[in-house]
Each structure stands twice: as C-alpha cells, then as structure tokens.
Design a protein around this motif. Structure first.
Motif, PDB file in Angstrom:
ATOM      1  N   ASP A  29       0.823  -1.197   0.000  1.00 25.43           N
ATOM      2  CA  ASP A  29       0.000   0.000   0.000  1.00 25.43           C
ATOM      3  C   ASP A  29       0.872   1.268   0.000  1.00 25.43           C
ATOM      4  O   ASP A  29       0.679   2.182  -0.802  1.00 25.43           O
ATOM      5  CB  ASP A  29      -0.887  -0.066   1.250  1.00 25.43           C
ATOM      6  CG  ASP A  29      -1.901   1.053   1.245  1.00 25.43           C
ATOM      7  OD1 ASP A  29      -2.406   1.358   0.151  1.00 25.43           O
ATOM      8  OD2 ASP A  29      -2.158   1.620   2.321  1.00 25.43           O
ATOM      9  N   LEU A  30       1.844   1.299   0.892  1.00 27.94           N
ATOM     10  CA  LEU A  30       2.693   2.488   1.010  1.00 27.94           C
ATOM     11  C   LEU A  30       3.657   2.601  -0.166  1.00 27.94           C
ATOM     12  O   LEU A  30       3.881   3.688  -0.699  1.00 27.94           O
ATOM     13  CB  LEU A  30       3.461   2.455   2.336  1.00 27.94           C
ATOM     14  CG  LEU A  30       4.380   3.649   2.595  1.00 27.94           C
ATOM     15  CD1 LEU A  30       3.614   4.962   2.495  1.00 27.94           C
ATOM     16  CD2 LEU A  30       5.019   3.538   3.981  1.00 27.94           C
ATOM     17  N   LEU A  32       5.260   5.625  -5.297  1.00 27.65           N
ATOM     18  CA  LEU A  32       5.415   5.736  -6.748  1.00 27.65           C
ATOM     19  C   LEU A  32       4.366   6.643  -7.355  1.00 27.65           C
ATOM     20  O   LEU A  32       4.660   7.465  -8.223  1.00 27.65           O
ATOM     21  CB  LEU A  32       5.331   4.353  -7.388  1.00 27.65           C
ATOM     22  CG  LEU A  32       6.436   3.377  -6.986  1.00 27.65           C
ATOM     23  CD1 LEU A  32       6.244   2.056  -7.702  1.00 27.65           C
ATOM     24  CD2 LEU A  32       7.797   3.950  -7.313  1.00 27.65           C
ATOM     25  N   ILE A  33       3.123   6.502  -6.888  1.00 31.18           N
ATOM     26  CA  ILE A  33       2.038   7.294  -7.473  1.00 31.18           C
ATOM     27  C   ILE A  33       2.282   8.779  -7.211  1.00 31.18           C
ATOM     28  O   ILE A  33       2.187   9.615  -8.113  1.00 31.18           O
ATOM     29  CB  ILE A  33       0.672   6.829  -6.913  1.00 31.18           C
ATOM     30  CG1 ILE A  33       0.358   5.432  -7.457  1.00 31.18           C
ATOM     31  CG2 ILE A  33      -0.419   7.812  -7.285  1.00 31.18           C
ATOM     32  CD1 ILE A  33      -0.830   4.762  -6.806  1.00 31.18           C
ATOM     33  N   PHE A  34       2.644   9.097  -5.974  1.00 33.69           N
ATOM     34  CA  PHE A  34       2.918  10.508  -5.685  1.00 33.69           C
ATOM     35  C   PHE A  34       4.226  10.952  -6.325  1.00 33.69           C
ATOM     36  O   PHE A  34       4.402  12.132  -6.632  1.00 33.69           O
ATOM     37  CB  PHE A  34       2.872  10.783  -4.174  1.00 33.69           C
ATOM     38  CG  PHE A  34       1.463  10.890  -3.671  1.00 33.69           C
ATOM     39  CD1 PHE A  34       0.783  12.091  -3.753  1.00 33.69           C
ATOM     40  CD2 PHE A  34       0.798   9.776  -3.180  1.00 33.69           C
ATOM     41  CE1 PHE A  34      -0.538  12.190  -3.341  1.00 33.69           C
ATOM     42  CE2 PHE A  34      -0.519   9.863  -2.761  1.00 33.69           C
ATOM     43  CZ  PHE A  34      -1.191  11.068  -2.837  1.00 33.69           C
ATOM     44  N   GLY A  35       5.123  10.000  -6.524  1.00 32.49           N
ATOM     45  CA  GLY A  35       6.336  10.308  -7.280  1.00 32.49           C
ATOM     46  C   GLY A  35       5.983  10.776  -8.685  1.00 32.49           C
ATOM     47  O   GLY A  35       6.485  11.801  -9.157  1.00 32.49           O
ATOM     48  N   MET A  87      -4.309  -6.780  -9.178  1.00 35.92           N
ATOM     49  CA  MET A  87      -3.408  -5.791  -8.590  1.00 35.92           C
ATOM     50  C   MET A  87      -3.071  -6.127  -7.135  1.00 35.92           C
ATOM     51  O   MET A  87      -2.069  -5.741  -6.602  1.00 35.92           O
ATOM     52  CB  MET A  87      -4.046  -4.390  -8.656  1.00 35.92           C
ATOM     53  CG  MET A  87      -4.182  -3.850 -10.064  1.00 35.92           C
ATOM     54  SD  MET A  87      -2.603  -3.532 -10.862  1.00 35.92           S
ATOM     55  CE  MET A  87      -2.432  -4.933 -11.936  1.00 35.92           C
ATOM     56  N   ARG A  88      -3.978  -6.883  -6.508  1.00 31.02           N
ATOM     57  CA  ARG A  88      -3.779  -7.227  -5.113  1.00 31.02           C
ATOM     58  C   ARG A  88      -2.812  -8.390  -4.921  1.00 31.02           C
ATOM     59  O   ARG A  88      -2.324  -8.617  -3.831  1.00 31.02           O
ATOM     60  CB  ARG A  88      -5.120  -7.643  -4.521  1.00 31.02           C
ATOM     61  CG  ARG A  88      -5.623  -6.678  -3.500  1.00 31.02           C
ATOM     62  CD  ARG A  88      -6.775  -7.334  -2.812  1.00 31.02           C
ATOM     63  NE  ARG A  88      -7.892  -6.420  -2.754  1.00 31.02           N
ATOM     64  CZ  ARG A  88      -9.090  -6.757  -2.291  1.00 31.02           C
ATOM     65  NH1 ARG A  88      -9.328  -8.015  -1.921  1.00 31.02           N
ATOM     66  NH2 ARG A  88     -10.042  -5.880  -2.231  1.00 31.02           N
ATOM     67  N   SER A 132      -6.632   2.348  -9.752  1.00 29.12           N
ATOM     68  CA  SER A 132      -6.325   0.985 -10.197  1.00 29.12           C
ATOM     69  C   SER A 132      -5.894   0.134  -9.014  1.00 29.12           C
ATOM     70  O   SER A 132      -6.080  -1.074  -8.997  1.00 29.12           O
ATOM     71  CB  SER A 132      -5.197   1.005 -11.226  1.00 29.12           C
ATOM     72  OG  SER A 132      -5.574   1.771 -12.329  1.00 29.12           O
ATOM     73  N   MET A 133      -5.284   0.776  -8.021  1.00 28.21           N
ATOM     74  CA  MET A 133      -4.867   0.041  -6.830  1.00 28.21           C
ATOM     75  C   MET A 133      -6.027  -0.127  -5.867  1.00 28.21           C
ATOM     76  O   MET A 133      -6.178  -1.147  -5.225  1.00 28.21           O
ATOM     77  CB  MET A 133      -3.720   0.782  -6.134  1.00 28.21           C
ATOM     78  CG  MET A 133      -2.482   0.981  -6.992  1.00 28.21           C
ATOM     79  SD  MET A 133      -1.808  -0.565  -7.624  1.00 28.21           S
ATOM     80  CE  MET A 133      -1.851  -0.266  -9.379  1.00 28.21           C
ATOM     81  N   ASP A 134      -6.837   0.911  -5.787  1.00 27.33           N
ATOM     82  CA  ASP A 134      -7.968   0.896  -4.859  1.00 27.33           C
ATOM     83  C   ASP A 134      -9.112   1.643  -5.533  1.00 27.33           C
ATOM     84  O   ASP A 134      -9.096   2.873  -5.594  1.00 27.33           O
ATOM     85  CB  ASP A 134      -7.551   1.592  -3.551  1.00 27.33           C
ATOM     86  CG  ASP A 134      -8.687   1.618  -2.560  1.00 27.33           C
ATOM     87  OD1 ASP A 134      -9.686   0.889  -2.765  1.00 27.33           O
ATOM     88  OD2 ASP A 134      -8.594   2.369  -1.576  1.00 27.33           O
ATOM     89  N   PRO A 135     -10.101   0.906  -6.110  1.00 28.60           N
ATOM     90  CA  PRO A 135     -11.084   1.553  -6.986  1.00 28.60           C
ATOM     91  C   PRO A 135     -12.111   2.403  -6.249  1.00 28.60           C
ATOM     92  O   PRO A 135     -13.274   2.068  -6.161  1.00 28.60           O
ATOM     93  CB  PRO A 135     -11.761   0.380  -7.706  1.00 28.60           C
ATOM     94  CG  PRO A 135     -11.552  -0.781  -6.824  1.00 28.60           C
ATOM     95  CD  PRO A 135     -10.326  -0.528  -5.999  1.00 28.60           C
ATOM     96  N   LEU A 136     -11.640   3.520  -5.731  1.00 28.14           N
ATOM     97  CA  LEU A 136     -12.520   4.437  -5.020  1.00 28.14           C
ATOM     98  C   LEU A 136     -11.969   5.840  -5.241  1.00 28.14           C
ATOM     99  O   LEU A 136     -10.762   6.055  -5.113  1.00 28.14           O
ATOM    100  CB  LEU A 136     -12.507   4.101  -3.523  1.00 28.14           C
ATOM    101  CG  LEU A 136     -13.168   5.104  -2.589  1.00 28.14           C
ATOM    102  CD1 LEU A 136     -14.677   5.038  -2.744  1.00 28.14           C
ATOM    103  CD2 LEU A 136     -12.775   4.831  -1.142  1.00 28.14           C
ATOM    104  N   ALA A 137     -12.853   6.764  -5.644  1.00 30.95           N
ATOM    105  CA  ALA A 137     -12.397   8.143  -5.864  1.00 30.95           C
ATOM    106  C   ALA A 137     -13.250   9.084  -5.036  1.00 30.95           C
ATOM    107  O   ALA A 137     -14.475   9.025  -5.093  1.00 30.95           O
ATOM    108  CB  ALA A 137     -12.505   8.502  -7.339  1.00 30.95           C
TER     109      ALA A 137
END
Lengths: 251, 403
Positions: B44-45, B50-53, B184-185, B270-275
């Motif tokens: 998760d972290l 990477l995503i925030f990167g 993805m999990r 894509s990692m966690d399908p919630l927006a």
C-alpha cells in the motif's frame, strides 16, 4: 522607399508627449543612427518598432508590412532583432543555451514542440551558436551562466543572440554604453563587419565617436520630435542640432 | 543509452534499481522487532510512493522548469481518478483503459484550466489555479454527485454494466482490478530469516509506469522544448523579442503536468477503486508543491525523493504514539521519561505535520535546492576530503625525508 518606414508616429504617456509626428526612413543595408539628449524619446521610438509600445497614431512598415498590430515575436520572426539598453538575456542559462534559443526560434518558428529529440543531438544549431560565440570572443565562456558575465560581455552575448538569427534589421540601443574605449572600438569594428553583410541597422548612441564611425545617416530627436535628418557631415555643422543636443557647444 | 547522456543514464539506472528492489530496501528491520514499525515495504505504502512520485515529477515539469506555481494540480489527479473509476464501472476491471482515459481526461481538463489560468502569471496564476481546483472540489462534492458520488465518493457496485467484463463475480462480489487477469492485489511473499518481503503486482505496475514517466521527464528536461521552458522561467520578455511565443510553451508544460497528475489519479484507483472529492482539496495541491520544493524543484530526482519523504512521514511517523515513545524511553528514570516523552510527543503521531513543517522551513532556508542540494553538498564534502588526503600523501615523502 526604405526597408523601415515610420510615418507620423505620436505617443503620449499621460500628459507627456514622448513622440511627436516622428518620421523615419531607413534605407536597406544602411546604418541609421538616432541621436538626441536624454529623454528625447529615442528608446520610446525603438519600442514602438517592436510592439513593446503601440503608437497612439501613425504607421510603421517593415519590408512592406505594417508592424502595428503584430506581436513582438511575430515582428522578430519577419526579421527584426533588438539589443536592449540593459541587456535582456537568459541569466540562469549558459551562454551556449542563450544563443541556441534564438537559433531554434529562427528554425522552428514561434513555437515548436520538440520534447522528444535531445538538445545534444541538434549539432547544426549547436555549431552555429558556438561559431557566433567564437565571433564575439565568448566561446571560452560557453558553459558559464549568463548572469555571471560582465556588463560588456552581456551586451556582446545579446548581440550574438540577435546575429545568430541573421536578421534583416538590427536595432541597437546604446550598444557601447558602459564599455571601455578598447571594447567600444572592438564593437565598432564588429558592427562595421555586420553592416558589410547587408544587415540594416538602427543605432541609438550617445557616443559621437561610435555614431560618426558607423552611420550613413543620422536623425536627431529632441523632445519627441525629429529636428534634423541628414548625412553625418551635415549634422555636425547643423546649428539646430547643436542647440538641442549640447546647448550650443560644438560636436 | 536510451538516448540519454552518461550522467542521466546512471541516474535512471539507479532509480530503476531502487524501484525494483524497494521491497527489500524499505524493509530493513525484521518482523516483530521494535524497529519493524519503521518498515515501509508494504504494498500500500510503496504504491503511494510511486504514485505521488509520478504526480510530483509531472508537477516539476511545470513548476521546476517554467516557474509557474500551480496551486490546483490535485484537481487533475481527482479528475483522473473519477475517469478511471468510470471506466471500471462502464467497461472492464482491466486497469489499462482506466489509466489511459484518466490521462486523456486530465489532459483535456488541464488544457481548459491552463488556457484560462495562463493568461496571468505569478501570484495571479497561482490563485486562478487554486480557484479552479476548489471549484472542482466543491462541484464534485455537491451538484456533480451523480458523476462523482458526492460525499461518499465514487464506488464500484454490483449493478455496474462493465460491458467488457462482468458486473459481479460468480461468488457475488465486485470483481477486482487487474492487468489482463493479473490482479493488482496479488502478492508474492518471501520470508528470509526474520524478514518478510512482499512483492505486489500493483506495485510493479506502478513501478513500470513511474519509470516510464521518469524517463519521459528526463527526455523533456534535455530537449529543446525543455530549454524553452527554462527560458520561460528566466526571461519571457527576451523570449518574445527573440521570436518565441511563451504562451503555447507554458500551456504545453501545463497540460503535460496535468496528464502526469491524471496518470497518478488513474493508478490510484487501479490500486484501490474508489475516488473521493477530498483528493482535489487544496491541501492535496499544496502537498505536491511541498514534495517538489522539499526534494528540489527543477531537479530530476528531487520530486521523487520529496514525495517519498512526505509519504513516509505521513504513514510512519504519524503512527508513533505515546505508548511507543514510552517503550523507547523506558530506560530513563520515571520523571525524566515522562519529560522526554512530553518533549517528543508533539512531533510524532498526529503531530507529524509539525515535524514536516519544521523540516520544510529548514530546507527552504538552508537548502533552497532541497534534498538534492543537501546530497550534492555532502557529496562535495566527501570528494574534497579524498583530494586533500591525496595532497597529503604526495607531500608526505618529502616531510618524512626531512625528519
């Protein structure tokens, strides 16, 4: 019919009339000097040529095209380059980059999205920029940040940035201000060299030595109006000019 | 290699190595040890790093090169997230369309916002972008509820059409996000002695995209386009009188950075399908500014480091509570222990923002070039020492001869 024609240009700032009915006719391939006391409107006149200022009335045509209404970059793209009174350069970039940027502008136009090819692969542009820097004896500092240059070197860099574009018309605002005598003479030689290539020049200059060694024609501006336009030898003896320019003293 | 110069190639290869081996590097402490709470090597972290990167790399193309400080970039991340979830609702749980559409939609939205905001520069530009982002946040929270899910956020449901997939699995649950079947999990675990390393499919998908994003950023930095963006920052006046129109250059940089934000948003869902709308809140926009400046604006690697640093603080330092502090300082006499814990307490746990704030102030004041400048200074220190040692060894024979 000159390459640059200024007709009846007026410009006021509030109550101050900076330019009054200014007319200028610059012949292609000539060096035309504009002289006049401080505050006469010389820089204002140049500013109206490159759309830094819009004249209130009057017209400016270059190469048969009206310049008023064009943006600064459009005016440059049709062949007008300018050296400013205080050098306008890219201070945080290297000298080489400073000269490469105008070269790209000449090749790719006002906008080119070359985001994938690499600067190092642009050999032609790089070589051109380097040869210009060499012409102006700045090649030894090609990788120095431009902000670290002396004032005189900044001026020469700006000149290199203009020349790499092979402009048709070069506007020079006090190109030798703040230079030593030796540097001034070197710049005169350089400008003569440029004039030989057929580049038309409009020069604002205080240093009469520079003016009389370069100019084929001189316009004298006083309080926003052209009071004389003549060959250099006639300007020297013109009493009106002496009155306005030096309070009666001989040039 | 890859059209990069030697220095950039080695930087890129280092980043590749760090990313690939991150599950090891970020898990230095054995499970169950006192220090295990400092391990950051859980999927998760690591995904968030990477995503925030990616988000920060893109932001740096705009801010680091052109100097235009956007204060609304989280809006593009948010819009990307919503677009991604919609793809999963309508088309398939495969993340590819979600990610692609996130990038495209965020790009289009940033084209609109940039086209308007870039009419101004400096503080006015920042305020315009901030206004747009807050407007998007408010809209997503209220009137756009049918599209955004409002307060609850946009979620998948069993009744979604998913025309190229299934609405529900045979077991009757919502299908999981996958990359052509690879969920993805999915994780592989490796236990070595006391250590446990997790290799997660989602993480490696993020890694591939982050490395691609980083590579593209390097190319942009070293391209004529990148040079023009630096010119925008340096002297727009000179640019114009040189025959260049700064506007399309700045707008292109804005849209590219918006697309990076969209990619980050797409990967997030894509990692966690919630927006949720809070992703667009101004604090989220501020965070990416902090990341970039903390790491080193205008440098290649800085934003990635800044993103990692802040996400580490947010997830690790924030978990240190009073009880943990007491166990650390338990060896001290009682009165002193309470005192020391009381001193440290405001800086950890929920107070991690205080630590971050102080770090940020110190960096801005003493290291304006961010963590990267800090690293360079240390490197210079080490480089100078061996040089001196060399001089000494050269001088040594003569002095020993004199003795």
């Amino acid at each position: 019919m000159g390459i640059l024609e200024v007709k009846n240009v007026n410009k006021s700032f509030g109550g101050l009339k900076a330019l009054r009915e200014v007319n200028l006719d610059v012949a292609e391939g000539s060096v035309h000097a504009i002289i006049g006391p401080n505050g006469a409107g010389k820089s204002t006149l140049l500013n109206t040529l490159i759309a830094k200022l819009t004249p209130d009335t009057g017209s400016v045509t270059f190469d048969g095209r009206p310049l008023i209404g064009m943006t600064p970059h459009q005016i440059n793209q049709i062949g007008v380059a300018r050296v400013f009174q205080t050098p306008e350069i890219f201070g945080e970039l290297s000298l080489l980059e400073n000269v490469m940027i105008p070269a790209f502008a000449r090749r790719d136009g006002a906008f080119g999205l070359h985001a994938w090819n690499q600067v190092v692969a642009e050999r032609d542009i790089r070589d051109r920029a380097m040869s210009l820097l060499a012409d102006l004896k700045l090649d030894g500092k090609a990788h120095v940040e431009a902000q670290h240059l002396s004032r005189g070197d900044k001026r020469r860099l700006e000149l290199a940035m203009c020349l790499v574009q092979e402009p048709k018309l070069l506007l020079l605002d006090e190109p030798t201000a703040g230079m030593s005598r030796a540097d001034t003479n070197r710049t005169i030689e350089l400008l003569k060299e440029i004039a030989k290539r057929g580049i038309t020049m409009v020069v604002i200059e205080h240093d009469m030595h520079v003016v009389f060694s370069l100019a084929q024609k001189i316009s004298v501006l006083a309080q926003g109006a052209i009071i004389a336009e003549d060959l250099p030898e006639n300007i020297k003896g013109n009493p009106k000019v002496q009155e306005a320019y030096l309070g009666g003293a001989h040039l | 290699m890859l059209g990069l110069n030697k220095k950039d190639t080695s930087l890129f290869l280092i980043v590749v190595a760090l990313t690939v081996f991150a599950p090891f590097i970020l898990n230095p402490f054995p499970v169950g040890s006192d220090l295990a709470q400092f391990n950051a090597g859980y999927p998760d972290l690591m995904q968030r790093f990477l995503i925030f990167g990616i988000f920060a790399i893109g932001f740096n193309i705009l801010f680091g090169l052109t100097g235009y400080l956007s204060f609304g970039h989280a809006a593009f991340l948010g819009v990307g997230s919503y677009a991604g979830v919609w793809m999963m609702k309508l088309l398939t749980m495969n993340v590819v369309p979600a990610i692609l559409v996130s990038v495209v939609v965020a790009g289009l939205f940033s084209l609109l916002v940039g086209w308007i905001s870039l009419r101004r520069s400096g503080i006015y530009f920042s305020i315009l972008t901030l206004a747009f982002a807050q407007m998007s946040f408010a809209l997503a929270y209220s009137v756009l509820t049918p599209i955004t899910g409002g307060e609850t956020g946009l979620q998948l449901s069993l009744s979604d059409p998913r025309v190229f997939g299934v609405s529900a699995t045979p077991q009757g649950s919502i299908p999981l996000t996958n990359f052509f079947g690879l969920e993805m999990r999915d994780s592989a675990e490796l236990a070595l002695g006391g250590w446990l390393f997790t290799f997660n499919a989602g993480y490696y998908l993020c890694a591939v995209l982050m490395l691609a994003a980083f590579y593209v950023a390097i190319r942009i930095f070293r391209s004529p386009f990148g040079m023009m963006l630096k010119a925008v920052k340096s002297n727009q006046q000179r640019m114009q009188y040189t025959g260049l129109n700064p506007k399309p250059y700045t707008l292109a940089a804005f849209v590219i950075s918006g697309m990076y934000a969209g990619l980050a948003g797409g990967l997030m869902v894509s990692m966690d399908p919630l927006a949720g709308a809070e992703r667009m809140f101004w604090t989220a926009s501020g965070e990416v500014v902090l990341m970039t400046i903390l790491g080193g604006a205008g440098t290649l690697i800085g934003p990635v480091l800044g993103a990692g640093f802040i996400k580490y603080m947010e997830n690790i330092v924030s978990k240190i509570n009073e009880g943990i502090l007491h166990t650390w300082f338990g060896f001290l006499p009682d009165g002193l222990e309470d005192f020391v814990v009381a001193v440290f307490y405001p800086f950890v746990g929920k107070g991690w923002h205080l630590t971050l704030g102080i770090m940020f102030m110190l960096v801005v004041i003493f290291l304006p070039g961010g963590i990267v400048e800090g690293g360079q200074r240390i490197a210079r220190l080490f480089r100078r020492r061996p040089a001196r040692a060399h001089e000494r060894s050269v001088g040594a024979p003569s002095s020993s001869a004199a003795e």
